[in-house]
Scaffold this active site. Structure first.
Site, PDB file in Angstrom:
ATOM      1  N   THR A 231       0.844  -1.203   0.000  1.00  0.00           N
ATOM      2  CA  THR A 231       0.000   0.000   0.000  1.00  0.00           C
ATOM      3  C   THR A 231       0.875   1.247   0.000  1.00  0.00           C
ATOM      4  OG1 THR A 231      -0.129  -0.155   2.416  1.00  0.00           O
ATOM      5  CG2 THR A 231      -1.979  -1.067   1.160  1.00  0.00           C
ATOM      6  N   ALA A 232       2.156   1.076  -0.341  1.00  0.00           N
ATOM      7  CA  ALA A 232       3.094   2.203  -0.323  1.00  0.00           C
ATOM      8  C   ALA A 232       3.252   2.766  -1.729  1.00  0.00           C
ATOM      9  CB  ALA A 232       4.428   1.751   0.275  1.00  0.00           C
ATOM     10  N   ARG A 233       4.309   2.364  -2.428  1.00  0.00           N
ATOM     11  CA  ARG A 233       4.568   2.850  -3.781  1.00  0.00           C
ATOM     12  C   ARG A 233       4.841   1.672  -4.704  1.00  0.00           C
ATOM     13  NH1 ARG A 233       2.387   6.655  -2.236  1.00  0.00           N
ATOM     14  NH2 ARG A 233       3.038   8.858  -2.242  1.00  0.00           N
ATOM     15  N   ASP A 257      -2.123  -2.102  -3.813  1.00  0.00           N
ATOM     16  CA  ASP A 257      -2.878  -0.850  -3.919  1.00  0.00           C
ATOM     17  C   ASP A 257      -2.081   0.219  -4.664  1.00  0.00           C
ATOM     18  OD1 ASP A 257      -5.201   0.809  -3.208  1.00  0.00           O
ATOM     19  OD2 ASP A 257      -3.808   1.903  -1.913  1.00  0.00           O
ATOM     20  N   GLU A 262       0.733   4.621 -12.846  1.00  0.00           N
ATOM     21  CA  GLU A 262      -0.634   4.926 -12.421  1.00  0.00           C
ATOM     22  C   GLU A 262      -1.178   6.100 -13.228  1.00  0.00           C
ATOM     23  OE1 GLU A 262      -0.709   5.486  -8.191  1.00  0.00           O
ATOM     24  OE2 GLU A 262      -0.103   3.426  -7.785  1.00  0.00           O
ATOM     25  N   HIS A 281      -5.028   2.388  -5.762  1.00  0.00           N
ATOM     26  CA  HIS A 281      -4.302   3.338  -4.905  1.00  0.00           C
ATOM     27  C   HIS A 281      -5.266   4.211  -4.097  1.00  0.00           C
ATOM     28  CE1 HIS A 281      -0.125   5.417  -4.551  1.00  0.00           C
ATOM     29  NE2 HIS A 281      -0.751   5.357  -3.395  1.00  0.00           N
TER      30      HIS A 281
END
Length: 308
Positions: A231-233, A257, A262, A281
Site C-alpha cells: 500500500t506504499a509505492r 494498492d 498509475e 491506490h
C-alpha cells in the site's frame, strides 16, 4: 499596488472544505482531476503560486522555475516521491508532508488486502456468484501465529503492526530510521524478513536506493508461499518478477494498492490473475482521511508562509 490575493495551486480538482476555510486569504487554483506535469508548469507560469498542494502528478524543477513566488510545496498525504526535493532545496523551497494524516486509512487497507489474500475473499466471492459451493475443497490461511514482516515503521507501518499484533501474529520489522519501537515489533534486517516472514507488508517511501526492493533475487529468498501486500509505492516492486513468483507458487498471493505506472494501463499483466487482489491506490482515500490530509496540507503550508 495590486489587491490580488496570493495563489495556492492544488494539483487536483478539489480540497476539503475545512482546508479551504483555512486558506480563505488566498486564491485557490485547481489543476483538474488528472493534471500532467505540463499542466502544472503552465499554471505556475500563469498564476505564480506562493504554495502548491500536491495531490496528483509530479512537481519538478520546471514548475518551480515557472513560479518565482513559490515558497512551499505541501503534500496532500505522506509520500513526497512525486516532488523533486533536490530541486526544491536548491531553490530554497520548503517541502512538507501531512505525515500520519492518512495512517489509519492506509493501515486498514493493508490489513484488508492481507486478509483478502489469506482468505481468498475475491476468488470465493466470484465463485459463489457463479453458483459454486467450495466448502469441501477450499482451505484458507490462518494468520494467527504467522510471522508478518513490516518494511517501513513510520505512522502507517506502526499502525499496521499493531493490528497484526492484535491478531496474534508475530511482527518483525525493518526500518533503519525507526527508534523506540513497541515491544511487539522485533527489529530485524531485510535478509531476516525474506527468510522468516509468512507475509510481507510494504510501508516505506520510494527512494533511488530501494526501487524494486522486491525483485527476482529477493523474492527467491522469501519463504515459499509468502503473501505480499503493498500500500506504499508501486516502484518498490519489480512487477514482472512478482508475476513470475505468483505463477511459480513462490508467492502464494498478493494484495496491491499501488503500481509502477498509475493509473494502471489496460490490459495489464496482473489482470485476470486470481491470486492478485487489486485496488486503485485508494488506501488513503476515505472521507475522514480526505479531511485530515487536506487540513494538514493547508496547515503545513501556512506554517511555512507565516514563518517567512
Amino acid at each position: 499596488m495590486s489587491d490580488r490575493k496570493p495563489v495556492f495551486l492544488v494539483t487536483g480538482n478539489d480540497l476539503a472544505p475545512q482546508a479551504l476555510d483555512l486558506l480563505k486569504d488566498y486564491e485557490i487554483v485547481f489543476a483538474g482531476k488528472t493534471p500532467t506535469e505540463d499542466d502544472i508548469v503552465a499554471l505556475c507560469k500563469q498564476r505564480d503560486p506562493v504554495a502548491i498542494i500536491v495531490r496528483y502528478s509530479k512537481v519538478g524543477a520546471a514548475a518551480m522555475d515557472a513560479a518565482p513566488s513559490l515558497k512551499v510545496i505541501s503534500k496532500h498525504g505522506s509520500g513526497t516521491d512525486t516532488i523533486d526535493k533536490a530541486a526544491a532545496k536548491e531553490r530554497g523551497i520548503r517541502v512538507v508532508a501531512a505525515v500520519g494524516a492518512n495512517a489509519a486509512a492506509v493501515a486498514e487497507q493493508a490489513l484488508a488486502l492481507l486478509l483478502a489474500a489469506a482468505k481468498s475473499v475475491v476468488t470465493l466471492n466470484d465463485r459463489m456468484h457463479s453458483g459454486h459451493w467450495d466448502k469441501a475443497t477450499h482451505k484458507s490461511v490462518e494468520l494467527e501465529g504467522r510471522t508478518v514482516g513490516v518494511i517501513g515503521l513510520g505512522a502507517i507501518g506502526l499502525r499496521f503492526a499493531r493490528m497484526a499484533d492484535a491478531m496474534d501474529m508475530r511482527v518483525i520489522g525493518f526500518d533503519p530510521y525507526a527508534k523506540d519501537l513497541p515491544s511487539y515489533i522485533t527489529p530485524v534486517d531485510l535478509d531476516t524478513i525474506w527468510r522468516k516472514a509468512d507475509a510481507i507488508s510494504l510501508h516505506c517511501p520510494l527512494t533511488a536506493e530501494n526501487a524494486k526492493l522486491l525483485n527476482a533475487k529477493t523474492l527467491a529468498a522469501c519463504r515459499k508461499g509468502v503473501i505480499i501486500v503493498n500500500t506504499a509505492r508501486g516502484g518498490l516492486i519489480d512487477e514482472p518478477a512478482l508475476l513470475d513468483a505468483i505463477r511459480s507458487g513462490r508467492v502464494a498471493s498478493a494484495g496491491l494498492d499501488s503500481f509502477a505506472v498509475e493509473p494502471m494501463t489496460a490490459p495489464h499483466p496482473f489482470h485476470g490473475e486470481q491470486r492478485i487482489t487489486l485496488s486503485p491506490h485508494i488506501g488513503g482515500v476515505t472521507a475522514d482521511a480526505y479531511v485530515k490530509m487536506g487540513v494538514a496540507a493547508a496547515q503545513n503550508a501556512l506554517a511555512v508562509l507565516n514563518a517567512a
